[in-house]
Scaffold this motif. Sequence first.
Motif, PDB file in Angstrom:
ATOM      1  N   SER A 330       0.848  -1.188   0.000  1.00 18.35           N
ATOM      2  CA  SER A 330       0.000   0.000   0.000  1.00 18.35           C
ATOM      3  C   SER A 330       0.887   1.243   0.000  1.00 18.35           C
ATOM      4  CB  SER A 330      -0.904  -0.005   1.233  1.00 18.35           C
ATOM      5  OG  SER A 330      -1.684  -1.180   1.271  1.00 18.35           O
ATOM      6  N   PRO A 331       0.373   2.369  -0.496  1.00 16.90           N
ATOM      7  CA  PRO A 331       1.240   3.534  -0.699  1.00 16.90           C
ATOM      8  C   PRO A 331       1.579   4.330   0.553  1.00 16.90           C
ATOM      9  CG  PRO A 331      -0.981   4.046  -1.396  1.00 16.90           C
ATOM     10  CD  PRO A 331      -0.977   2.583  -1.046  1.00 16.90           C
ATOM     11  N   PHE A 332       1.226   3.857   1.719  1.00 20.65           N
ATOM     12  CA  PHE A 332       1.480   4.610   2.948  1.00 20.65           C
ATOM     13  C   PHE A 332       2.980   4.735   3.216  1.00 20.65           C
ATOM     14  CE2 PHE A 332      -2.604   2.346   3.748  1.00 20.65           C
ATOM     15  CZ  PHE A 332      -3.430   3.454   3.630  1.00 20.65           C
ATOM     16  N   GLY A 333       3.444   5.972   3.406  1.00 20.75           N
ATOM     17  CA  GLY A 333       4.840   6.199   3.749  1.00 20.75           C
ATOM     18  C   GLY A 333       5.792   6.131   2.579  1.00 20.75           C
ATOM     19  N   ALA A 334       5.285   6.106   1.351  1.00 18.92           N
ATOM     20  CA  ALA A 334       6.127   6.126   0.144  1.00 18.92           C
ATOM     21  C   ALA A 334       7.101   4.953   0.109  1.00 18.92           C
ATOM     22  CB  ALA A 334       6.882   7.456   0.053  1.00 18.92           C
ATOM     23  N   ARG A 335       6.614   3.764   0.431  1.00 21.90           N
ATOM     24  CA  ARG A 335       7.485   2.591   0.512  1.00 21.90           C
ATOM     25  C   ARG A 335       7.454   1.730  -0.748  1.00 21.90           C
ATOM     26  NH1 ARG A 335       9.073   1.032   5.847  1.00 21.90           N
ATOM     27  NH2 ARG A 335       8.583   2.686   7.315  1.00 21.90           N
ATOM     28  N   ASN A 418      -0.686   6.385  13.463  1.00 14.49           N
ATOM     29  CA  ASN A 418      -0.091   5.711  12.298  1.00 14.49           C
ATOM     30  C   ASN A 418      -0.807   6.135  11.020  1.00 14.49           C
ATOM     31  OD1 ASN A 418       1.029   4.028  10.411  1.00 14.49           O
ATOM     32  ND2 ASN A 418       0.802   2.174  11.628  1.00 14.49           N
ATOM     33  N   THR A 419      -0.269   7.150  10.362  1.00 21.03           N
ATOM     34  CA  THR A 419      -0.801   7.560   9.071  1.00 21.03           C
ATOM     35  C   THR A 419       0.212   7.275   7.957  1.00 21.03           C
ATOM     36  OG1 THR A 419       0.007   9.817   9.460  1.00 21.03           O
ATOM     37  CG2 THR A 419      -2.281   9.342  10.026  1.00 21.03           C
ATOM     38  N   GLY A 420       1.132   6.355   8.232  1.00 15.06           N
ATOM     39  CA  GLY A 420       2.123   5.969   7.236  1.00 15.06           C
ATOM     40  C   GLY A 420       3.521   6.281   7.702  1.00 15.06           C
ATOM     41  N   ARG A 421       4.229   5.284   8.262  1.00 14.20           N
ATOM     42  CA  ARG A 421       5.619   5.487   8.657  1.00 14.20           C
ATOM     43  C   ARG A 421       6.429   5.766   7.394  1.00 14.20           C
ATOM     44  NH1 ARG A 421       3.688   6.252  13.246  1.00 14.20           N
ATOM     45  NH2 ARG A 421       3.319   4.516  14.665  1.00 14.20           N
ATOM     46  N   MET A 422       7.146   6.883   7.385  1.00 11.97           N
ATOM     47  CA  MET A 422       7.813   7.306   6.161  1.00 11.97           C
ATOM     48  C   MET A 422       8.978   6.375   5.812  1.00 11.97           C
ATOM     49  SD  MET A 422       5.821   9.664   5.361  1.00 11.97           S
ATOM     50  CE  MET A 422       6.632  10.135   3.840  1.00 11.97           C
ATOM     51  N   SER A 423       9.196   6.205   4.525  1.00  8.91           N
ATOM     52  CA  SER A 423      10.219   5.294   4.011  1.00  8.91           C
ATOM     53  C   SER A 423      11.602   5.661   4.534  1.00  8.91           C
ATOM     54  CB  SER A 423      10.206   5.344   2.480  1.00  8.91           C
ATOM     55  OG  SER A 423      11.255   4.582   1.939  1.00  8.91           O
ATOM     56  N   ALA A 424      12.327   4.660   4.955  1.00  6.42           N
ATOM     57  CA  ALA A 424      13.712   4.816   5.407  1.00  6.42           C
ATOM     58  C   ALA A 424      14.487   3.595   4.931  1.00  6.42           C
ATOM     59  CB  ALA A 424      13.776   4.934   6.931  1.00  6.42           C
TER      60      ALA A 424
END
Length: 561
Positions: A330-335, A418-424
């Motif tokens: 899913s697109p949450f957090g730009a992963r 939790n609205t999308g942990r950003m990509s790391a």
Amino acid sequence: MSDTQEAFRFAKPYELPHWPFQTPPELLNPDAPVARHPIVIVGAGLSGLTLACDLAQRGIKSVLLDEDDTVGVRGASSRGICYAQKSLEIFARLGIYERIVAKGITWSLGRTFSGDEEVYSFNLQTESCSEQPPFINLQQFYVEWFLVERILELGMTDLRWKSRVGKVEPLADGSGVCVEVQTPAGSYMIEAEHLVDATGAHSPIREQLGVACHVSRSTDRWCISDVRFTKPLPVERWTWVDAPFNEGRAVWQHLMGDGVWRMDYQMREDCDPEEISRPEVAGARLREQLGPDVEFEFVWIGPYGYRDHLLERFREGRVLFIGDAAHVVSPFGARGGNSGIQDAANLAWKLALVVEGRAADALLDSYEAERRPTAAQNLQVTSRSARFLAPRSEMEHMLREAVVALAPRHAFARAMVNTGRMSAPNPYPPAPLLPDGAVSVQNLPLLLDGEATSIARLLQGSTHCLGLLVSPTATQAEAFGREVATRMPIRVLAISGEGPLPTLAQDDVLLHQLGDPPNGSLVLLRPDAYRCACLTDATPAKLTTLMRQALALRPAAGCDG
């Protein structure tokens, strides 16, 4: 102008570039033996283009096949828009970062709301010491466009447009894959020693090979409105858990390039995709959010639903899967897109060493060993975000309500919003070639013999590791300069210290990123800027043994110690 007229106002469509189809040599000389290529990549999306560009930057030729003659998708929808720091560091090494930062929107501050109350905010810049910002927002077709132009500049890639892959069949002797290519001028066959599938979520190659992908579809429904406003909004990522202007459902708000805002609205599960995408309906949502007098024009409107999958294996013999062909989240957090870009960066240097004969085939197995756990973790994180934004049970609803209510006053609850942990960049777990795992190092600005440089610039060009020798004695530095640098795929630099090696200025941030190694030790950075080992009391012989293991190097590569 009436409300209905304004709702229908659309910006001028984007004019995407088109590249010409050129008849391939196989069709110009049909009687010639079937051509064999070391690397064939199928799919000129984010991951396929990044891989081809990365290989070209290392002086490695490849053939890149794509069934279209342009980038993005018809209609120029926004698709992926958030590019994380690790991806930006990769693009800096590949030579397109300056174009991305000039066109995109740099941001680090995010705010999360429940109703009209801000319950949580973050600033990603506080933990960054890279030359690249935490995130840049830019429409995906621009990044693909820049990659194509860079690939053409480098001149190592045979980029074949209007080339659809038909039948794919592994060779009987296991030495490669036979590929049928269909073009406007006819069909032909080629062989690939290594075939990389970057064709996306609906991969026809994966289907032909019978690779199960275990698709899961969500009932969560969203509608994107790409919008240009007359009056700009704050350049921040705003997210509503339960927006009062969207019937208590989630909303995301991002700025992209060209002054275009991406507005994501969560819809009812039973919504009609065509109905929610009508301009007058989308316009009504915008006015409900921003007021009846808001002035805007649409750039694009479209519905979407989530799906995810994860392959059991990212390698099937001579076929390797990257990007959405291997995993979808899913697109949450730009992963999603960022993970595909980082797949390509992980695989490129390994393919380079293998096709040059410097590393054994086992190095390619490490691609799956490292990237599949990353994909599994991203799938877990995004699934949790989806459940938070679209609870499926009364208990999940109660938990979210409690977290949101406590978040304004309690730090522990803010961490649970939790609205999308950003990509790391994910650390890599221990694996056969990585006994201690590996951790990404940020693209730090550095001084080398008094001249400005960075980790990315030190890793540009040919495929090599960095060996960072901490405060060496003159004898130790001389031994590494004499016995290692000329015989192994590594560039050895000193951090302070004595002796003849090129020397980086003492830098506490760099040492911390390297794990605070003691004096006399050597830290090994792989070509993808992952710290994979630290040798205390380092010697050339110890480094030879380490690199043989970490890179599956062949003795013929001159690494006999």
